[in-house]
Design a protein around this motif. Structure first.
Motif, PDB file in Angstrom:
ATOM      1  N   GLN A  19      50.511  38.230  52.032  1.00  0.00           N
ATOM      2  CA  GLN A  19      50.549  38.563  50.606  1.00  0.00           C
ATOM      3  C   GLN A  19      49.739  37.553  49.792  1.00  0.00           C
ATOM      4  O   GLN A  19      48.972  37.940  48.916  1.00  0.00           O
ATOM      5  CB  GLN A  19      51.991  38.621  50.111  1.00  0.00           C
ATOM      6  CG  GLN A  19      52.745  39.824  50.635  1.00  0.00           C
ATOM      7  CD  GLN A  19      54.212  39.821  50.254  1.00  0.00           C
ATOM      8  OE1 GLN A  19      54.792  38.790  49.938  1.00  0.00           O
ATOM      9  NE2 GLN A  19      54.826  40.995  50.298  1.00  0.00           N
ATOM     10  N   PHE A  20      49.907  36.285  50.075  1.00  0.00           N
ATOM     11  CA  PHE A  20      49.207  35.242  49.322  1.00  0.00           C
ATOM     12  C   PHE A  20      47.699  35.275  49.579  1.00  0.00           C
ATOM     13  O   PHE A  20      46.892  35.214  48.652  1.00  0.00           O
ATOM     14  CB  PHE A  20      49.778  33.864  49.679  1.00  0.00           C
ATOM     15  CG  PHE A  20      49.091  32.741  48.977  1.00  0.00           C
ATOM     16  CD1 PHE A  20      49.287  32.510  47.629  1.00  0.00           C
ATOM     17  CD2 PHE A  20      48.222  31.913  49.671  1.00  0.00           C
ATOM     18  CE1 PHE A  20      48.635  31.477  46.968  1.00  0.00           C
ATOM     19  CE2 PHE A  20      47.558  30.872  49.026  1.00  0.00           C
ATOM     20  CZ  PHE A  20      47.772  30.653  47.665  1.00  0.00           C
ATOM     21  N   MET A  21      47.300  35.386  50.832  1.00  0.00           N
ATOM     22  CA  MET A  21      45.883  35.305  51.190  1.00  0.00           C
ATOM     23  C   MET A  21      45.107  36.574  50.857  1.00  0.00           C
ATOM     24  O   MET A  21      43.884  36.543  50.794  1.00  0.00           O
ATOM     25  CB  MET A  21      45.731  34.985  52.679  1.00  0.00           C
ATOM     26  CG  MET A  21      46.255  33.617  53.094  1.00  0.00           C
ATOM     27  SD  MET A  21      45.485  32.251  52.199  1.00  0.00           S
ATOM     28  CE  MET A  21      43.804  32.397  52.768  1.00  0.00           C
ATOM     29  N   VAL A 120      45.477  26.566  47.323  1.00  0.00           N
ATOM     30  CA  VAL A 120      44.344  27.139  46.587  1.00  0.00           C
ATOM     31  C   VAL A 120      43.238  26.096  46.440  1.00  0.00           C
ATOM     32  O   VAL A 120      42.051  26.410  46.588  1.00  0.00           O
ATOM     33  CB  VAL A 120      44.794  27.691  45.211  1.00  0.00           C
ATOM     34  CG1 VAL A 120      43.601  28.012  44.323  1.00  0.00           C
ATOM     35  CG2 VAL A 120      45.662  28.931  45.393  1.00  0.00           C
ATOM     36  N   GLU A 121      43.616  24.844  46.171  1.00  0.00           N
ATOM     37  CA  GLU A 121      42.624  23.763  46.061  1.00  0.00           C
ATOM     38  C   GLU A 121      41.886  23.570  47.385  1.00  0.00           C
ATOM     39  O   GLU A 121      40.663  23.417  47.399  1.00  0.00           O
ATOM     40  CB  GLU A 121      43.289  22.453  45.639  1.00  0.00           C
ATOM     41  CG  GLU A 121      43.758  22.424  44.207  1.00  0.00           C
ATOM     42  CD  GLU A 121      44.492  21.137  43.856  1.00  0.00           C
ATOM     43  OE1 GLU A 121      44.320  20.122  44.576  1.00  0.00           O
ATOM     44  OE2 GLU A 121      45.240  21.155  42.870  1.00  0.00           O
ATOM     45  N   VAL A 122      42.631  23.573  48.480  1.00  0.00           N
ATOM     46  CA  VAL A 122      42.023  23.415  49.807  1.00  0.00           C
ATOM     47  C   VAL A 122      41.075  24.583  50.083  1.00  0.00           C
ATOM     48  O   VAL A 122      39.951  24.385  50.548  1.00  0.00           O
ATOM     49  CB  VAL A 122      43.111  23.309  50.908  1.00  0.00           C
ATOM     50  CG1 VAL A 122      42.493  23.415  52.293  1.00  0.00           C
ATOM     51  CG2 VAL A 122      43.888  22.013  50.761  1.00  0.00           C
ATOM     52  N   LEU A 123      41.522  25.793  49.800  1.00  0.00           N
ATOM     53  CA  LEU A 123      40.669  26.962  50.014  1.00  0.00           C
ATOM     54  C   LEU A 123      39.377  26.843  49.209  1.00  0.00           C
ATOM     55  O   LEU A 123      38.295  27.108  49.727  1.00  0.00           O
ATOM     56  CB  LEU A 123      41.417  28.242  49.634  1.00  0.00           C
ATOM     57  CG  LEU A 123      42.576  28.628  50.554  1.00  0.00           C
ATOM     58  CD1 LEU A 123      43.414  29.731  49.912  1.00  0.00           C
ATOM     59  CD2 LEU A 123      42.083  29.050  51.921  1.00  0.00           C
ATOM     60  N   SER A 130      39.206  33.093  45.210  1.00  0.00           N
ATOM     61  CA  SER A 130      40.037  34.242  44.906  1.00  0.00           C
ATOM     62  C   SER A 130      39.168  35.377  44.382  1.00  0.00           C
ATOM     63  O   SER A 130      38.216  35.157  43.650  1.00  0.00           O
ATOM     64  CB  SER A 130      41.095  33.876  43.863  1.00  0.00           C
ATOM     65  OG  SER A 130      41.791  35.024  43.457  1.00  0.00           O
ATOM     66  N   MET A 131      39.508  36.602  44.769  1.00  0.00           N
ATOM     67  CA  MET A 131      38.780  37.778  44.288  1.00  0.00           C
ATOM     68  C   MET A 131      39.279  38.199  42.912  1.00  0.00           C
ATOM     69  O   MET A 131      38.695  39.066  42.293  1.00  0.00           O
ATOM     70  CB  MET A 131      38.965  38.945  45.273  1.00  0.00           C
ATOM     71  CG  MET A 131      38.397  38.666  46.643  1.00  0.00           C
ATOM     72  SD  MET A 131      38.596  40.058  47.774  1.00  0.00           S
ATOM     73  CE  MET A 131      40.361  40.308  47.782  1.00  0.00           C
ATOM     74  N   LYS A 132      40.355  37.576  42.439  1.00  0.00           N
ATOM     75  CA  LYS A 132      40.924  37.928  41.145  1.00  0.00           C
ATOM     76  C   LYS A 132      40.117  37.360  39.986  1.00  0.00           C
ATOM     77  O   LYS A 132      40.319  37.717  38.854  1.00  0.00           O
ATOM     78  CB  LYS A 132      42.375  37.422  41.043  1.00  0.00           C
ATOM     79  CG  LYS A 132      43.317  38.136  41.974  1.00  0.00           C
ATOM     80  CD  LYS A 132      44.719  37.619  41.810  1.00  0.00           C
ATOM     81  CE  LYS A 132      45.688  38.365  42.695  1.00  0.00           C
ATOM     82  NZ  LYS A 132      47.043  37.859  42.568  1.00  0.00           N
ATOM     83  N   GLY A 133      39.218  36.434  40.294  1.00  0.00           N
ATOM     84  CA  GLY A 133      38.418  35.819  39.236  1.00  0.00           C
ATOM     85  C   GLY A 133      39.219  34.764  38.509  1.00  0.00           C
ATOM     86  O   GLY A 133      40.380  34.498  38.815  1.00  0.00           O
ATOM     87  N   GLY A 134      38.603  34.133  37.534  1.00  0.00           N
ATOM     88  CA  GLY A 134      39.318  33.100  36.774  1.00  0.00           C
ATOM     89  C   GLY A 134      39.590  31.898  37.635  1.00  0.00           C
ATOM     90  O   GLY A 134      38.786  31.491  38.462  1.00  0.00           O
ATOM     91  N   LYS A 135      40.746  31.303  37.437  1.00  0.00           N
ATOM     92  CA  LYS A 135      41.122  30.086  38.153  1.00  0.00           C
ATOM     93  C   LYS A 135      41.298  30.364  39.639  1.00  0.00           C
ATOM     94  O   LYS A 135      41.944  31.338  40.006  1.00  0.00           O
ATOM     95  CB  LYS A 135      42.421  29.531  37.572  1.00  0.00           C
ATOM     96  CG  LYS A 135      42.806  28.219  38.166  1.00  0.00           C
ATOM     97  CD  LYS A 135      44.083  27.696  37.547  1.00  0.00           C
ATOM     98  CE  LYS A 135      44.511  26.422  38.229  1.00  0.00           C
ATOM     99  NZ  LYS A 135      45.813  25.983  37.773  1.00  0.00           N
ATOM    100  N   THR A 136      40.738  29.493  40.462  1.00  0.00           N
ATOM    101  CA  THR A 136      40.880  29.654  41.923  1.00  0.00           C
ATOM    102  C   THR A 136      41.844  28.647  42.470  1.00  0.00           C
ATOM    103  O   THR A 136      42.141  27.662  41.898  1.00  0.00           O
ATOM    104  CB  THR A 136      39.531  29.503  42.650  1.00  0.00           C
ATOM    105  OG1 THR A 136      38.966  28.260  42.285  1.00  0.00           O
ATOM    106  CG2 THR A 136      38.617  30.654  42.322  1.00  0.00           C
TER     107      THR A 136
END
Length: 136
Positions: A19-21, A120-123, A130-136
């Motif tokens: 779900q997260f990834m 998220v920082e590591v990724l 993220s494909m959601k855009g904005g903050k990754t």
């Protein structure tokens, strides 16, 4: 879109990671080390290798360190240039296990339960956005 392999034997952790990834790419799920190696090989054979592999250290049949070693060996034999980024995940906080994982070519390490903000920082540091855009 990134192609992601999640190798996790625990159903709850596997569901959470999936779900997260999913915001970072298309996820394939496997439950043991042999399935992880098979999925990795299939990706190479199809000309579509994984961009990221989330690999649990403690899995049945073939543990995460053995899978990591196998993947890195296969990459050196079959791929020219690039390689998959591999994040090892585990509930174990043993420094020796972490050292062994890095010595064998993992790119990052995450302890369970996963801290999503740090993850998220590591990724992002590995080039997975993220494909959601904005903050990754």
């Amino acid at each position: 879109m990134s192609k992601i392999l999640i190798a996790e034997d625990d159903a709850v952790s596997r569901k959470f990671l999936n779900q997260f990834m999913s915001q970072f790419g298309s996820c394939d799920l496997v439950i043991d080390g042999y399935e992880a190696v098979d999925a990795f090989l299939l990706g190479i054979q199809e000309g579509d290798p994984y961009d990221l592999i989330c690999l649990d250290i403690m899995m049945p049949k073939l543990d995460g360190i053995q899978v990591l070693q196998t993947i890195r060996k296969l990459e050196s034999e079959t791929l020219e240039g690039g390689r998959s980024r591999i994040i090892m995940t585990t509930a174990l906080g043993e420094t020796e296990m972490v050292r062994t994982a890095f010595d064998n070519g993992c790119d990052a390490y995450a302890s369970k339960p996963i801290d999503t903000e740090k993850f998220v920082e590591v990724l992002g540091s590995l080039g997975i956005k993220s494909m959601k855009g904005g903050k990754t």
